[in-house]
Design a protein around this motif. Structure first.
Motif, PDB file in Angstrom:
ATOM      1  N   ASN A 106       2.075   1.721  -3.539  1.00 46.37           N
ATOM      2  CA  ASN A 106       0.968   2.127  -4.416  1.00 46.37           C
ATOM      3  C   ASN A 106       0.631   3.605  -4.235  1.00 46.37           C
ATOM      4  O   ASN A 106       0.378   4.331  -5.199  1.00 46.37           O
ATOM      5  CB  ASN A 106      -0.264   1.267  -4.139  1.00 46.37           C
ATOM      6  N   GLU A 107       0.641   4.047  -2.971  1.00 47.95           N
ATOM      7  CA  GLU A 107       0.370   5.457  -2.684  1.00 47.95           C
ATOM      8  C   GLU A 107       1.477   6.329  -3.264  1.00 47.95           C
ATOM      9  O   GLU A 107       1.218   7.426  -3.792  1.00 47.95           O
ATOM     10  CB  GLU A 107       0.266   5.656  -1.167  1.00 47.95           C
ATOM     11  N   MET A 108       2.722   5.861  -3.178  1.00 52.44           N
ATOM     12  CA  MET A 108       3.839   6.606  -3.755  1.00 52.44           C
ATOM     13  C   MET A 108       3.656   6.784  -5.264  1.00 52.44           C
ATOM     14  O   MET A 108       3.834   7.882  -5.803  1.00 52.44           O
ATOM     15  CB  MET A 108       5.155   5.858  -3.482  1.00 52.44           C
ATOM     16  N   GLN A 109       3.269   5.713  -5.947  1.00 52.40           N
ATOM     17  CA  GLN A 109       3.076   5.789  -7.393  1.00 52.40           C
ATOM     18  C   GLN A 109       1.955   6.751  -7.762  1.00 52.40           C
ATOM     19  O   GLN A 109       2.092   7.556  -8.691  1.00 52.40           O
ATOM     20  CB  GLN A 109       2.784   4.394  -7.951  1.00 52.40           C
ATOM     21  N   ARG A 110       0.840   6.679  -7.029  1.00 56.56           N
ATOM     22  CA  ARG A 110      -0.281   7.581  -7.323  1.00 56.56           C
ATOM     23  C   ARG A 110       0.128   9.038  -7.153  1.00 56.56           C
ATOM     24  O   ARG A 110      -0.206   9.904  -7.965  1.00 56.56           O
ATOM     25  CB  ARG A 110      -1.474   7.245  -6.419  1.00 56.56           C
ATOM     26  N   ALA A 111       0.893   9.324  -6.079  1.00 57.36           N
ATOM     27  CA  ALA A 111       1.307  10.705  -5.816  1.00 57.36           C
ATOM     28  C   ALA A 111       2.269  11.207  -6.885  1.00 57.36           C
ATOM     29  O   ALA A 111       2.156  12.342  -7.364  1.00 57.36           O
ATOM     30  CB  ALA A 111       1.955  10.794  -4.432  1.00 57.36           C
ATOM     31  N   PRO A 139       0.813  -1.223   0.000  1.00 53.06           N
ATOM     32  CA  PRO A 139       0.000   0.000   0.000  1.00 53.06           C
ATOM     33  C   PRO A 139       0.844   1.271   0.000  1.00 53.06           C
ATOM     34  O   PRO A 139       0.473   2.274  -0.623  1.00 53.06           O
ATOM     35  CB  PRO A 139      -0.814  -0.127   1.297  1.00 53.06           C
ATOM     36  N   VAL A 140       1.985   1.255   0.693  1.00 50.55           N
ATOM     37  CA  VAL A 140       2.859   2.426   0.720  1.00 50.55           C
ATOM     38  C   VAL A 140       3.393   2.714  -0.682  1.00 50.55           C
ATOM     39  O   VAL A 140       3.407   3.862  -1.143  1.00 50.55           O
ATOM     40  CB  VAL A 140       4.030   2.198   1.702  1.00 50.55           C
ATOM     41  N   ILE A 168       8.373  11.868  -0.763  1.00 52.58           N
ATOM     42  CA  ILE A 168       7.480  10.712  -0.942  1.00 52.58           C
ATOM     43  C   ILE A 168       8.286   9.436  -1.139  1.00 52.58           C
ATOM     44  O   ILE A 168       7.992   8.382  -0.553  1.00 52.58           O
ATOM     45  CB  ILE A 168       6.535  10.957  -2.139  1.00 52.58           C
ATOM     46  N   LYS A 197       0.864  12.381 -10.350  1.00 57.24           N
ATOM     47  CA  LYS A 197       0.011  13.576 -10.436  1.00 57.24           C
ATOM     48  C   LYS A 197       0.693  14.713 -11.192  1.00 57.24           C
ATOM     49  O   LYS A 197       0.029  15.641 -11.655  1.00 57.24           O
ATOM     50  CB  LYS A 197      -0.360  14.058  -9.030  1.00 57.24           C
TER      51      LYS A 197
END
Length: 444
Positions: free
Chosen positions: A84-89, A81-82, A103, A92
């Motif tokens: 995945n959140e890094m990739q989404r951020a 999850p960490v 990040i 952007k």
């Protein structure tokens, strides 16, 4: 390239696009680093653009954490999850370089924290070696509980076997710090080793023989670097597997009851004082994938219910770290009575093992269906392509090229049939449950 057919016929992986999630790279490497790989070294090359996010991610998550030589697949549930959140951020495109760096650093710290937690688990697991010959059985343990075998433990395991069971084999230490040795088997031992290699389809995967000495280095890291013709001996090496098989055949592992005294304050335990029956089993299910884990059971003698497994594991590991021998335990609990009570714990563990085995059987059957379907689709796709070329050569009257394509078609069919037979062979799993350690713990 992360999932699909086994590709052990290749020995080099080139990452044209280095994934931001290191676990995706692990999956790619797993396509070629698997049973059947004959190359002595797997090459992994990654292409990067200078001064980009890709380069910073490589620096943080691959280079600093040494992830190409240290598997983190077992941490996926925690750090996934960490990442995945890094990739989404990062996707952007609204962050400046400083924010991007923060990040990426957060992801690095998450992985590093989990790696340290895993290392602590490995350390505590290895302390069980003093009770019930756990060290020898530890070679069979996999990563399901994140309890990895260290290079030193592999070294002791192999060295002890040859010193005690095959003293004619020449095993000479060259550098204790690097766990570097020179080995040359005697003729009798090599005959057994060669037979094992043949039965295990592992010929060509080691240079160890009786003809000349070979330098080896013990290391649990599959991608550890070696030089000067030194052969890396990890837990999956043919030599370690041979020693494990010989240990099993010769019934060298004996499990005897132990008594331990433990100070609850010193160990930081929540358990009440009293006498606890404890039992540890090793579970192994071998099929298309090998499943293995340790089972911990404990029960207070005055209680009619076993403890929760996680609490039992905590108690047993605390005893391994902080406990001291209890030589007079049979005066308090007669051996016959204690062993009868321990058999009750064995029954609890055996019932849980049946459920574990059934889950593995179901997963193995699903895996077999998927792999057979993949082989069929692969064969169909290449078959269609080759037959089109055969028809074209036939129309143009080019007999030599037509014959060459017919040869390719025959080899394709043969290769796919071999893959199907191998999948079907491993679809029938083998399961085993072995007691590693049992006895009594007196908590004061």
């Amino acid at each position: 390239g992360g999932e699909g057919l086994d590709m052990q016929f290749a020995s080099t992986l080139i990452n044209y696009d280095l994934p931001w999630n290191p676990m995706v790279v692990e999956q790619r490497i797993g396509r070629i680093d698997r049973i059947g790989q004959e190359a002595r070294r797997i090459n992994v090359l990654s292409l990067l653009h200078k001064d980009t996010i890709d380069e910073r991610i490589y620096d943080r998550l691959y280079d600093r954490l040494d992830l190409f030589r240290n598997s983190i697949g077992e941490l996926e549930a925690v750090v996934g999850p960490v990442l995945n959140e890094m990739q989404r951020a990062l996707l952007k495109h609204t962050l400046d370089p400083h924010e991007q760096e923060e990040i990426i650093q957060t992801a690095e710290q998450a992985i590093e924290a989990e790696k340290k937690a895993r290392d602590r688990l490995e350390e505590s697991a290895s302390l069980l070696a003093a009770y019930g010959d756990y060290l020898r059985n530890q070679i069979q343990a996999k990563h399901d509980l994140e309890q990895w075998v260290t290079g030193t433990e592999i070294e002791h395991y192999v060295r002890d076997f040859f010193v005690n069971q095959a003293p004619e084999t020449r095993l000479v230490g060259l550098d204790p710090k690097e766990r570097l040795y020179e080995i040359q088997m005697d003729l009798t031992t090599f005959a057994e080793f060669d037979q094992f290699l043949g039965l295990s389809n592992m010929r060509g995967r080691t240079r160890i023989s009786s003809a000349s000495p070979v330098k080896i280095r013990f290391d649990h890291r599959l991608f550890a670097k070696t030089s000067g013709g030194v052969e890396l001996v990890s837990q999956s090496h043919a030599l370690v597997r041979f020693v494990a098989e010989q240990t099993r055949q010769r019934q060298l592992v004996q499990c005897a009851p132990v008594g331990i005294v433990l100070n609850r304050t010193e160990a930081g335990l929540a358990q009440a004082t009293g006498i606890y029956l404890v039992n540890v089993q090793h579970w192994d299910v071998d099929g298309l994938r090998q499943f293995a884990r340790l089972r911990f059971d404990a029960q207070e003698r005055n209680s009619d219910r076993p403890m929760d497994e996680s609490n039992a594991q905590t108690l047993i590991e605390a005893a391994a770290r902080h406990g001291r021998r209890w030589p007079a335990w049979e005066q308090v609990v007669p051996a016959a009575m204690g062993q009868e009570e321990l058999r009750m714990l064995d029954d609890v563990a055996n019932e849980a093992f049946i459920a574990f085995e059934n889950r593995c059987i179901a997963e193995n059957a699903d895996r077999a269906r998927v792999q057979l379907t993949s082989v069929a689709r692969f064969e169909e796709r290449l078959n269609r392509s080759i037959r089109i070329r055969i028809e074209n050569h036939e129309r143009s009257g080019n007999r030599s090229l037509k014959a060459a394509e017919l040869g390719k078609l025959a080899k394709l069919q043969e290769r796919c049939e071999l893959q199907r037979k191998e999948i079907e062979r491993k679809a029938a799993i083998k399961a085993a449950s072995t007691r590693l350690c049992f006895g009594l713990i007196r908590v004061e």
